[in-house]
Design a protein around this motif. Structure first.
Motif, PDB file in Angstrom:
ATOM      1  N   ARG A   1       0.830  -1.211   0.000  1.00  0.00           N
ATOM      2  CA  ARG A   1       0.000   0.000   0.000  1.00  0.00           C
ATOM      3  C   ARG A   1       0.864   1.260   0.000  1.00  0.00           C
ATOM      4  N   GLY A   2       2.090   1.145   0.508  1.00  0.00           N
ATOM      5  CA  GLY A   2       2.988   2.290   0.539  1.00  0.00           C
ATOM      6  C   GLY A   2       3.916   2.320  -0.654  1.00  0.00           C
ATOM      7  N   LEU A   3       5.104   1.730  -0.518  1.00  0.00           N
ATOM      8  CA  LEU A   3       6.145   1.805  -1.540  1.00  0.00           C
ATOM      9  C   LEU A   3       6.505   0.427  -2.069  1.00  0.00           C
ATOM     10  N   THR A   4       6.622   0.318  -3.384  1.00  0.00           N
ATOM     11  CA  THR A   4       7.158  -0.875  -4.032  1.00  0.00           C
ATOM     12  C   THR A   4       8.283  -0.445  -4.954  1.00  0.00           C
ATOM     13  N   VAL A   5       9.430  -1.101  -4.829  1.00  0.00           N
ATOM     14  CA  VAL A   5      10.600  -0.806  -5.661  1.00  0.00           C
ATOM     15  C   VAL A   5      10.867  -1.999  -6.571  1.00  0.00           C
ATOM     16  N   ILE A   6      10.983  -1.733  -7.866  1.00  0.00           N
ATOM     17  CA  ILE A   6      11.316  -2.768  -8.845  1.00  0.00           C
ATOM     18  C   ILE A   6      12.667  -2.404  -9.439  1.00  0.00           C
ATOM     19  N   TRP A   7      13.664  -3.251  -9.214  1.00  0.00           N
ATOM     20  CA  TRP A   7      14.999  -2.910  -9.682  1.00  0.00           C
ATOM     21  C   TRP A   7      15.586  -4.016 -10.555  1.00  0.00           C
ATOM     22  N   GLY A   8      16.548  -3.613 -11.368  1.00  0.00           N
ATOM     23  CA  GLY A   8      17.193  -4.556 -12.272  1.00  0.00           C
ATOM     24  C   GLY A   8      17.859  -3.791 -13.399  1.00  0.00           C
TER      25      GLY A   8
ATOM     26  N   THR B   1       3.254   4.389  -4.090  1.00  0.00           N
ATOM     27  CA  THR B   1       4.294   4.746  -5.056  1.00  0.00           C
ATOM     28  C   THR B   1       5.008   3.488  -5.529  1.00  0.00           C
ATOM     29  N   ILE B   2       5.134   3.347  -6.836  1.00  0.00           N
ATOM     30  CA  ILE B   2       5.837   2.212  -7.427  1.00  0.00           C
ATOM     31  C   ILE B   2       6.988   2.774  -8.247  1.00  0.00           C
ATOM     32  N   VAL B   3       8.200   2.397  -7.877  1.00  0.00           N
ATOM     33  CA  VAL B   3       9.414   3.014  -8.430  1.00  0.00           C
ATOM     34  C   VAL B   3      10.261   1.959  -9.122  1.00  0.00           C
ATOM     35  N   THR B   4      10.815   2.304 -10.275  1.00  0.00           N
ATOM     36  CA  THR B   4      11.796   1.441 -10.919  1.00  0.00           C
ATOM     37  C   THR B   4      13.173   2.088 -10.836  1.00  0.00           C
ATOM     38  N   THR B   5      14.196   1.259 -10.784  1.00  0.00           N
ATOM     39  CA  THR B   5      15.570   1.775 -10.736  1.00  0.00           C
ATOM     40  C   THR B   5      16.539   0.686 -11.188  1.00  0.00           C
ATOM     41  N   THR B   6      17.697   1.113 -11.648  1.00  0.00           N
ATOM     42  CA  THR B   6      18.777   0.173 -11.950  1.00  0.00           C
ATOM     43  C   THR B   6      19.766   0.106 -10.791  1.00  0.00           C
ATOM     44  N   ASP B   7      19.623   1.015  -9.817  1.00  0.00           N
ATOM     45  CA  ASP B   7      20.629   1.157  -8.762  1.00  0.00           C
ATOM     46  C   ASP B   7      19.952   1.385  -7.413  1.00  0.00           C
TER      47      ASP B   7
END
Length: 370
Positions: free
Chosen positions: A23-30, A337-343
């Motif tokens: 419900r808060g934050l999800t981080v998707i990285w790769g 908030t759903i965030v993508t990042t490589t780092d």
């Protein structure tokens, strides 16, 4: 407003992927090419019925597959809602909410709202006027049912008038068929212009508020035409432009030709903004979009952030996260908030707290395995 889970089958490079979101934050990285942005694209597609990355529907189907399937579980005001989308190679789509088929994409807009902050959106500040019109049309359609209904009707009337212009030839003495559309177009077009200007004025207040909170030395503002024509003046505008329209075979007068400019400290950003100013301005525009959606719909949208922190320095990233975390919905909850990042280290340095109990992290590898 939040999304609990999503299932993607044959969607771009995802063969079959299921993700659950906090419900808060999800981080998707790769690494690049692992399908991170595609997850955000899938959520946006279920929210608005279209991708924010392409208008070419066939690009969305995984190579070798006959169709794609998306399914998401959303929650709004305590009510769960399942949205599903099926699309074949011909671009034909079927959208369902729970078990009911939606035949018009307009009926999906405003139910499960999202705001996307992605490099693809940079055209809003750097691109032609049409890019800003699309940006505001999309936003205002979410916050106003009157706006989306008027926009869709205007689009149909404009298409019909343009079709009449294309059929007209010099041997005809009177463009009667074209003028048949002018009365309806004048009525609808003047309404659309009025609604857009009212909402632009409301949005401008939020934009100035967010830019001042970010940095008192920065003033972001909009420049647009405040003179909304009456139906009679609109009709005169169509008549005055008719000769030119007959030559060019399209309608040159109306809100579809609106010019809306973004100004950075009294400078036209498109013409005179630096690369850094463009990046920061887009973020502030998007935070102002979040704010107006919350205030006009009484519900926080889902915020989809695509690899933002690789584009901004540490100081700016921390300021942005501080502003975002201060935004709440009517119940005092932070925005999903759903965030993508490589780092992940870069993300942690920005001030996002993704290691607490209200956060979830996914690592995607090429081939979209988790």
């Amino acid at each position: 407003m939040s999304i609990g889970s999503i299932e993607m089958i044959s969607f771009r490079n995802h063969a079959h992927t299921i993700l659950e979101f906090n419900r808060g934050l999800t981080v998707i990285w790769g690494e690049n090419g692992s399908g991170k942005t595609t997850v955000l694209e899938a959520i946006h597609s279920l929210s608005l019925g279209k991708s924010f990355r392409t208008s070419k529907r066939r690009e969305l189907i995984k190579d070798g597959s006959a169709q794609l399937v998306l399914s998401g579980l959303f929650c709004s005001n305590g009510n769960d809602e399942k949205v599903s989308l099926l699309q074949n190679q011909n671009g034909e789509r079927k959208i369902k909410i729970n078990k009911d088929t939606i035949y018009n994409r307009k009926d999906l807009i405003g139910r499960n709202n999202t705001v996307v902050l992605s490099p693809e959106e940079q055209i809003v500040t750097s691109g032609p006027p049409s890019a800003r019109r699309r940006f505001f049309d999309k936003m205002f359609s979410v916050v106003s049912r009157d706006y989306v209904n008027t926009l869709y009707l205007y689009g149909r009337l404009l298409k019909q008038r343009n079709a009449a212009l294309k059929k007209f030839n010099n041997e005809q003495k009177n463009p009667n068929e074209i003028e048949l559309w002018d009365d309806s177009l004048s009525d609808c077009g003047s309404q659309l212009w009025r609604l857009r200007n009212e909402l632009l004025c409301e949005y401008q207040k939020r934009l100035e508020l967010i830019s001042e909170k970010y940095d008192r030395e920065i003033k972001l503002s909009l420049l647009f035409n405040n003179n909304v024509p009456t139906k009679e003046i609109y009709r005169k505008g169509l008549t005055s432009a008719l000769k030119k329209d007959l030559i060019r075979k399209h309608t040159s007068f109306g809100p579809h030709r609106d010019e809306i400019s973004v100004y950075w400290n009294s400078r036209d950003l498109r013409s005179h903004g630096s690369q850094g100013e463009h990046k920061l301005a887009l973020v502030i525009l998007k935070l102002a979009e979040l704010l107006i959606v919350i205030e006009k719909t009484n519900a926080a949208p889902i915020f989809l952030i695509d690899d933002l922190f690789a584009k901004l320095d540490r100081g700016r990233s921390r300021k942005i996260i501080s502003l975002l975390q201060a935004m709440k919905d009517d119940d005092g909850n932070t925005i999903q908030t759903i965030v993508t990042t490589t780092d992940l280290l870069l993300l942690k340095d920005s001030g996002l707290r993704f290691e607490d109990e209200n956060a979830r992290t996914y690592h995607l590898e090429r081939g979209c395995s988790i």
